[in-house]
Design a protein around this motif. Sequence first.
Motif, PDB file in Angstrom:
ATOM      1  N   GLY A  79       0.797  -1.215   0.000  1.00 61.10           N
ATOM      2  CA  GLY A  79       0.000   0.000   0.000  1.00 61.10           C
ATOM      3  C   GLY A  79       0.830   1.266   0.000  1.00 61.10           C
ATOM      4  N   THR A  80       2.138   1.148   0.250  1.00 65.40           N
ATOM      5  CA  THR A  80       2.983   2.344   0.230  1.00 65.40           C
ATOM      6  C   THR A  80       3.642   2.497  -1.137  1.00 65.40           C
ATOM      7  OG1 THR A  80       4.936   1.160   1.088  1.00 65.40           O
ATOM      8  CG2 THR A  80       3.506   2.255   2.707  1.00 65.40           C
ATOM      9  N   THR A  81       4.152   3.687  -1.365  1.00 75.96           N
ATOM     10  CA  THR A  81       4.942   3.984  -2.555  1.00 75.96           C
ATOM     11  C   THR A  81       6.336   4.315  -2.056  1.00 75.96           C
ATOM     12  OG1 THR A  81       3.017   4.806  -3.735  1.00 75.96           O
ATOM     13  CG2 THR A  81       5.164   5.530  -4.542  1.00 75.96           C
ATOM     14  N   VAL A  82       7.328   3.689  -2.660  1.00 80.11           N
ATOM     15  CA  VAL A  82       8.699   3.856  -2.184  1.00 80.11           C
ATOM     16  C   VAL A  82       9.588   4.343  -3.325  1.00 80.11           C
ATOM     17  CG1 VAL A  82       9.235   1.409  -2.592  1.00 80.11           C
ATOM     18  CG2 VAL A  82      10.628   2.703  -1.003  1.00 80.11           C
ATOM     19  N   THR A  83      10.421   5.334  -3.025  1.00 80.69           N
ATOM     20  CA  THR A  83      11.406   5.818  -3.985  1.00 80.69           C
ATOM     21  C   THR A  83      12.755   5.283  -3.537  1.00 80.69           C
ATOM     22  OG1 THR A  83      10.140   7.825  -4.408  1.00 80.69           O
ATOM     23  CG2 THR A  83      12.464   7.857  -5.046  1.00 80.69           C
ATOM     24  N   ILE A  84      13.425   4.593  -4.463  1.00 80.45           N
ATOM     25  CA  ILE A  84      14.716   3.985  -4.142  1.00 80.45           C
ATOM     26  C   ILE A  84      15.783   4.486  -5.109  1.00 80.45           C
ATOM     27  CG2 ILE A  84      13.779   1.899  -3.070  1.00 80.45           C
ATOM     28  CD1 ILE A  84      14.105   0.454  -5.734  1.00 80.45           C
ATOM     29  N   LEU A  85      17.006   4.380  -4.654  1.00 77.61           N
ATOM     30  CA  LEU A  85      18.160   4.755  -5.461  1.00 77.61           C
ATOM     31  C   LEU A  85      18.980   3.507  -5.707  1.00 77.61           C
ATOM     32  CD1 LEU A  85      20.054   7.036  -6.640  1.00 77.61           C
ATOM     33  CD2 LEU A  85      21.204   6.961  -4.418  1.00 77.61           C
ATOM     34  N   ASP A  86      19.229   3.202  -6.988  1.00 72.87           N
ATOM     35  CA  ASP A  86      20.143   2.115  -7.334  1.00 72.87           C
ATOM     36  C   ASP A  86      21.542   2.674  -7.099  1.00 72.87           C
ATOM     37  OD1 ASP A  86      22.038   0.533  -8.809  1.00 72.87           O
ATOM     38  OD2 ASP A  86      20.376  -0.310  -9.964  1.00 72.87           O
ATOM     39  N   VAL A  87      22.206   2.176  -6.064  1.00 69.74           N
ATOM     40  CA  VAL A  87      23.480   2.736  -5.625  1.00 69.74           C
ATOM     41  C   VAL A  87      24.535   2.657  -6.726  1.00 69.74           C
ATOM     42  CG1 VAL A  87      25.338   2.510  -3.929  1.00 69.74           C
ATOM     43  CG2 VAL A  87      22.951   2.247  -3.208  1.00 69.74           C
ATOM     44  N   GLU A  88      24.599   1.546  -7.441  1.00 70.00           N
ATOM     45  CA  GLU A  88      25.625   1.361  -8.471  1.00 70.00           C
ATOM     46  C   GLU A  88      25.446   2.312  -9.649  1.00 70.00           C
ATOM     47  OE1 GLU A  88      27.395  -2.054 -11.504  1.00 70.00           O
ATOM     48  OE2 GLU A  88      25.900  -2.625  -9.999  1.00 70.00           O
ATOM     49  N   PHE A  89      24.212   2.494 -10.112  1.00 65.40           N
ATOM     50  CA  PHE A  89      23.969   3.300 -11.306  1.00 65.40           C
ATOM     51  C   PHE A  89      23.452   4.704 -11.006  1.00 65.40           C
ATOM     52  CE2 PHE A  89      23.663  -1.107 -12.801  1.00 65.40           C
ATOM     53  CZ  PHE A  89      24.620  -1.076 -13.806  1.00 65.40           C
ATOM     54  N   ASP A  90      23.271   5.024  -9.718  1.00 65.30           N
ATOM     55  CA  ASP A  90      22.786   6.335  -9.293  1.00 65.30           C
ATOM     56  C   ASP A  90      21.472   6.698 -10.006  1.00 65.30           C
ATOM     57  OD1 ASP A  90      23.007   8.610  -7.656  1.00 65.30           O
ATOM     58  OD2 ASP A  90      23.798   9.794  -9.330  1.00 65.30           O
ATOM     59  N   GLU A  91      20.545   5.702 -10.073  1.00 67.83           N
ATOM     60  CA  GLU A  91      19.253   5.912 -10.718  1.00 67.83           C
ATOM     61  C   GLU A  91      18.137   5.783  -9.686  1.00 67.83           C
ATOM     62  OE1 GLU A  91      18.910   3.038 -13.828  1.00 67.83           O
ATOM     63  OE2 GLU A  91      20.351   4.051 -15.113  1.00 67.83           O
ATOM     64  N   ARG A  92      17.201   6.740  -9.750  1.00 62.28           N
ATOM     65  CA  ARG A  92      16.033   6.712  -8.860  1.00 62.28           C
ATOM     66  C   ARG A  92      14.871   6.017  -9.556  1.00 62.28           C
ATOM     67  NH1 ARG A  92      15.160  11.718  -5.197  1.00 62.28           N
ATOM     68  NH2 ARG A  92      17.300  12.236  -4.692  1.00 62.28           N
ATOM     69  N   THR A  93      14.125   5.259  -8.777  1.00 62.13           N
ATOM     70  CA  THR A  93      12.915   4.604  -9.265  1.00 62.13           C
ATOM     71  C   THR A  93      11.866   4.667  -8.162  1.00 62.13           C
ATOM     72  OG1 THR A  93      14.303   3.045 -10.508  1.00 62.13           O
ATOM     73  CG2 THR A  93      11.987   2.500 -10.297  1.00 62.13           C
ATOM     74  N   THR A  94      10.626   4.865  -8.550  1.00 64.99           N
ATOM     75  CA  THR A  94       9.532   4.873  -7.586  1.00 64.99           C
ATOM     76  C   THR A  94       8.603   3.714  -7.897  1.00 64.99           C
ATOM     77  OG1 THR A  94       9.675   7.266  -7.334  1.00 64.99           O
ATOM     78  CG2 THR A  94       7.622   6.219  -6.644  1.00 64.99           C
ATOM     79  N   TYR A  95       8.312   2.919  -6.876  1.00 61.52           N
ATOM     80  CA  TYR A  95       7.422   1.764  -7.015  1.00 61.52           C
ATOM     81  C   TYR A  95       6.286   1.853  -6.022  1.00 61.52           C
ATOM     82  CZ  TYR A  95      11.161  -0.689  -9.541  1.00 61.52           C
ATOM     83  OH  TYR A  95      12.119  -1.061 -10.432  1.00 61.52           O
TER      84      TYR A  95
END
Length: 160
Positions: A89-105
């Motif tokens: 039920g939550t939405t989480v924004t994460i950072l791929d540490v290796e590629f410095d890319e943000r994604t929200t799921y």
Amino acid sequence: MSGEILITPEGYEKIKSELEHLRTVRRREISEKIRVARGFGDLSENSEYDEAKNEQALVEANIATLEEQLKKAQLINKEHISTDAVSVGTTVTILDVEFDERTTYRISSPLEYVRDDDMETITNESPVGKALIGHKVGDEVQVTLPSGGTVQFKILDISL
């Protein structure tokens, strides 16, 4: 209840709507196809009839599956979802540490996921979802992928 499936009220309503559509509209359409196919004569060599009966069996199996899933569904009250940690039920924004890319799921249950058109949704049972569940903003989470590789994510934000 064993095998409970967490689901948001919106997801529950989508499934109920799909089930109602199958019970009413699809059953009626298939019934009409069978009626028309019977009019073509000999049923032993009637591919239209066989096709309609197979379609009927698939729809009935789908109806039974959805009914069982709804029985096991445990509604999540959005008012009681905390954004202190990642959960269904939550939405989480994460950072791929290796590629410095943000994604929200958006984290959902598998039952909701298959009905969600949004490609930015993952289930709490997927490798990434399972690894993120329970973690807080600032946590770094290592995810083991099905291929055996690993990915390091940092949780940047949790919201509803």
